[in-house]
Write an enzyme that holds these catalytic residues in place. Structure first.
Site, PDB file in Angstrom:
ATOM      1  N   LYS A 125       0.833  -0.808  -0.002  1.00 33.70           N
ATOM      2  CA  LYS A 125       0.199   0.084  -0.140  1.00 33.70           C
ATOM      3  C   LYS A 125       1.090   1.150  -0.296  1.00 33.70           C
ATOM      4  O   LYS A 125       1.624   0.933   0.585  1.00 33.70           O
ATOM      5  CB  LYS A 125      -1.471   0.269   1.302  1.00 33.70           C
ATOM      6  CG  LYS A 125      -2.172   1.078   0.934  1.00 33.70           C
ATOM      7  CD  LYS A 125      -2.561   1.545   2.806  1.00 33.70           C
ATOM      8  CE  LYS A 125      -2.767   2.851   2.629  1.00 33.70           C
ATOM      9  NZ  LYS A 125      -3.348   3.086   3.736  1.00 33.70           N
ATOM     10  N   GLY A 138      -7.932   9.024   9.757  1.00 39.28           N
ATOM     11  CA  GLY A 138      -8.326   9.553  10.994  1.00 39.28           C
ATOM     12  C   GLY A 138      -9.173  10.365  11.226  1.00 39.28           C
ATOM     13  O   GLY A 138      -9.115  10.886  12.879  1.00 39.28           O
TER      14      GLY A 138
END
Lengths: 257, 335
Positions: free
Chosen positions: A96, A157
């Protein structure tokens, strides 16, 4: 179920492994989520050499496929080096790819991302790029050799959900055959369901589960939402319309006022 | 195990070993302490601890036993070593993380929300810098190194031999059980024990005075500043899944110092006295265990709660060998 680089995954949920109260709770959350892929940050946990190996053992014991990431990398060179380390530690060509371009929003740097993706793909990596919902960048990433795209829902987040549904929808429509994963910004199960209803193949989340009061219960809630959203999409939803359309016909009513 | 235990051996002079030696001595058991270094010091991770006795704050991320058992700590340490400051804990959030304060309040108990004036009244040097804070009035703190040293001295004064050396192979009928309190050094025996790296700093900053530990809520590291007196502060601590004990990263340094600077700009002028790195011993659920294997009894996995949980663990381990109840943190040996 989604296919990434020829590998079929048994779940539409991908779960990160950072910030859980304990490894035991992390394992519980994975079980409850049914996630098929675990993302792991090499930089955050490694500490060099054998020292970090307890954590890797724990991740391997989850019995899911590992997708290492280049979290926290801010340049092409850093990201490429981290990817190579990850390939060695985890024995996988999956990576990733994160190249951060902005400190406050942790927004990807699209220019560095495309360049790093090209280098890694040419080197035999199977790249999962963390990108924005920008169509042009998406096209360049595919040209660079990526076969999966991971657009953000919102900053990492933040838990804000899908802040640009128009852009995400456009991406889905423009690239109907490319596996697409909403990565980052998902805060609530309803956000996950919405991504599935748009036709995304999977979601990737971490903070929303790890920082919940009860991570395992939240993981289960997400699993249900993902299932609901995907099932709703598969059932071919009705088209929305501006005017009311009575579900009971008016014609033939016995009495009219 | 006989009801009247007369002697026992304790391995390790970290917080678990010394607390257990003190508890056994108090109950009339003749204890011999053996440690590789022979005295409390930098090879034990408790040497690098913050020394906060903050069971309610820990409840934000730790499980129920930590909150409950941790409430024994302040009284126990005051009796066993002295030097406990009962001034509470102040919890603050910076700038854009202010919403975190409500989440922290929701997940903890025994606190009240303070406004601007009350914060200034408690900590004059923070006056006007924060709008809201959570105050955990019942919490306490201590100086880990002074406490370990005081406990060692009291044990020595009570006639407890503290020997330098390696662990003996096992207990015997005459010598009694061997309590293994060696922390991460017992890892080769305890397959499910792991290290969680922590990094800390000691700063001297005479321009700032704080009466109590201050916690800063931060999305990644739960940072705290503990006053040690005379303008000295302990700043900690990172939590990294790694057993490495030797090296601090630039990122950790940067994050800790940035947070201190944000708490009060005078920390920008502080002198860095010490940089400490060590690894805490932890089991997969981050809860401590008492585990018996043959004549050896392991007390381990105190994680980031060494001073907070050592008193309860010592009590339970002493109960186990003096005819008391089976400890709730006792687990079956899976080796």
């Amino acid at each position: 179920m989604p296919r990434f680089y020829g590998v079929e995954i048994r779940s539409r949920m991908m779960l990160g492994t950072a910030q859980y109260p304990s490894p035991a709770i992390l394992a519980e959350a994975f079980r409850a989520s049914g996630a098929g892929i675990a993302t792991v940050s090499l930089r955050r946990e490694s500490g060099g050499g054998r020292a970090g190996s307890d954590f890797w053992t724990l991740i391997r014991e989850l019995g899911v496929r590992v997708l290492p990431n280049t979290a926290g990398c801010h340049s092409v060179k850093e990201a490429v080096t981290t990817a190579h380390m990850a390939r060695e530690v985890f024995g996988t060509t999956w990576i990733k790819l994160e190249v951060i371009g902005h400190t406050d929003t942790l927004q990807p740097d699209p220019f560095a991302l495309v360049e790093a993706a090209r280098i890694l793909a040419a080197d035999g990596f199977e790249v999962f790029p963390y990108t924005t919902e920008d169509l042009v960048v998406a096209g360049k990433l595919l040209d660079a050799g990526c076969e999966v795209l991971m657009p953000w829902g919102a900053p990492i987040g933040s838990g804000l959900g899908l802040v640009n549904p128009y852009g995400l929808r456009a991406l889905r429509e423009r690239f109907p055959d490319v596996p697409l994963v909403v990565d980052a910004g998902i805060g609530l199960p309803s956000h996950a369901a919405a991504a599935m209803e748009m036709g995304y193949d999977a979601i990737l989340l971490n903070t929303a589960v790890a920082k919940a009061g009860d991570p395992a219960a939240m993981a289960r809630a997400f699993a249900l939402a993902v299932e609901a959203g995907a099932a709703g999409r598969a059932a071919d939803p009705m088209e929305p319309r501006d005017m009311a359309a009575a579900s009971t016909p008016e014609i033939g009513r016995a009495f009219l006022e | 195990m006989p009801d009247r235990l007369t002697s026992a051996t304790v391995l390790g002079t970290g917080v678990a070993g010394l607390a257990l030696a003190a508890e056994l001595t108090r109950r009339g058991v003749g204890v011999t302490v053996i440690d590789r270094a022979g005295a409390p010091g930098p090879s034990a991770c408790s040497w690098w601890a913050g020394g906060m006795l903050a069971p309610f704050c820990e409840g934000e991320s730790a499980e129920e036993p930590v909150v409950r058992l941790g409430q024994e700590a302040a009284g126990w340490w005051e009796r066993a070593a002295g030097g406990v400051a009962r001034a509470g804990t102040l919890v603050l959030a910076l700038g854009r993380d202010r919403g975190e304060l409500d989440r922290f309040a929701r997940r903890t108990t025994a606190h009240r929300m303070l406004g601007r004036e009350e914060i200034g009244a408690l900590e004059p040097d923070l006056a006007g810098r924060f709008e809201r804070a959570l105050f955990f009035e019942e919490e306490a703190h201590l100086d880990p190194r002074a406490t370990l040293t005081a406990l060692r001295d009291r044990l020595a004064a009570a006639g407890v031999p503290i020997l330098t050396g390696e662990a003996p192979p096992g207990g015997s009928a005459e010598a009694g059980p061997v309590f293994d309190c060696r922390g991460l050094a017992a890892r080769d025996d305890l397959a499910d024990l792991r290290g969680v790296k922590g990094e800390m700093l000691v700063l001297r900053c005479p321009d700032v005075a704080l009466a109590r530990p201050v916690r800063l809520l931060h999305p990644r590291i739960p940072l705290y500043i503990v006053p040690r007196g005379d303008g000295v502060f302990m700043l900690g601590a990172t939590m990294i899944e790694s057993g490495e004990r030797g090296r601090i990263t630039a990122r950790s340094l940067l994050e800790m110092l940035t947070a201190a600077y944000a708490l009060h700009p005078a920390f920008g002028e502080a002198e860095v006295l010490e940089i400490g790195v060590d690894a805490r011993p932890a089991f997969p659920d981050n809860l401590p265990r008492i585990r018996r294997r043959g004549s050896r009894i392991y007390l381990n996995g105190l994680y980031r709660h060494g001073f907070l949980l050592a008193p309860a663990l010592a009590r339970m381990a002493a109960d186990l060998v003096t005819g008391g109840p089976r400890p709730e943190v006792m687990d079956e040996d899976r080796a």
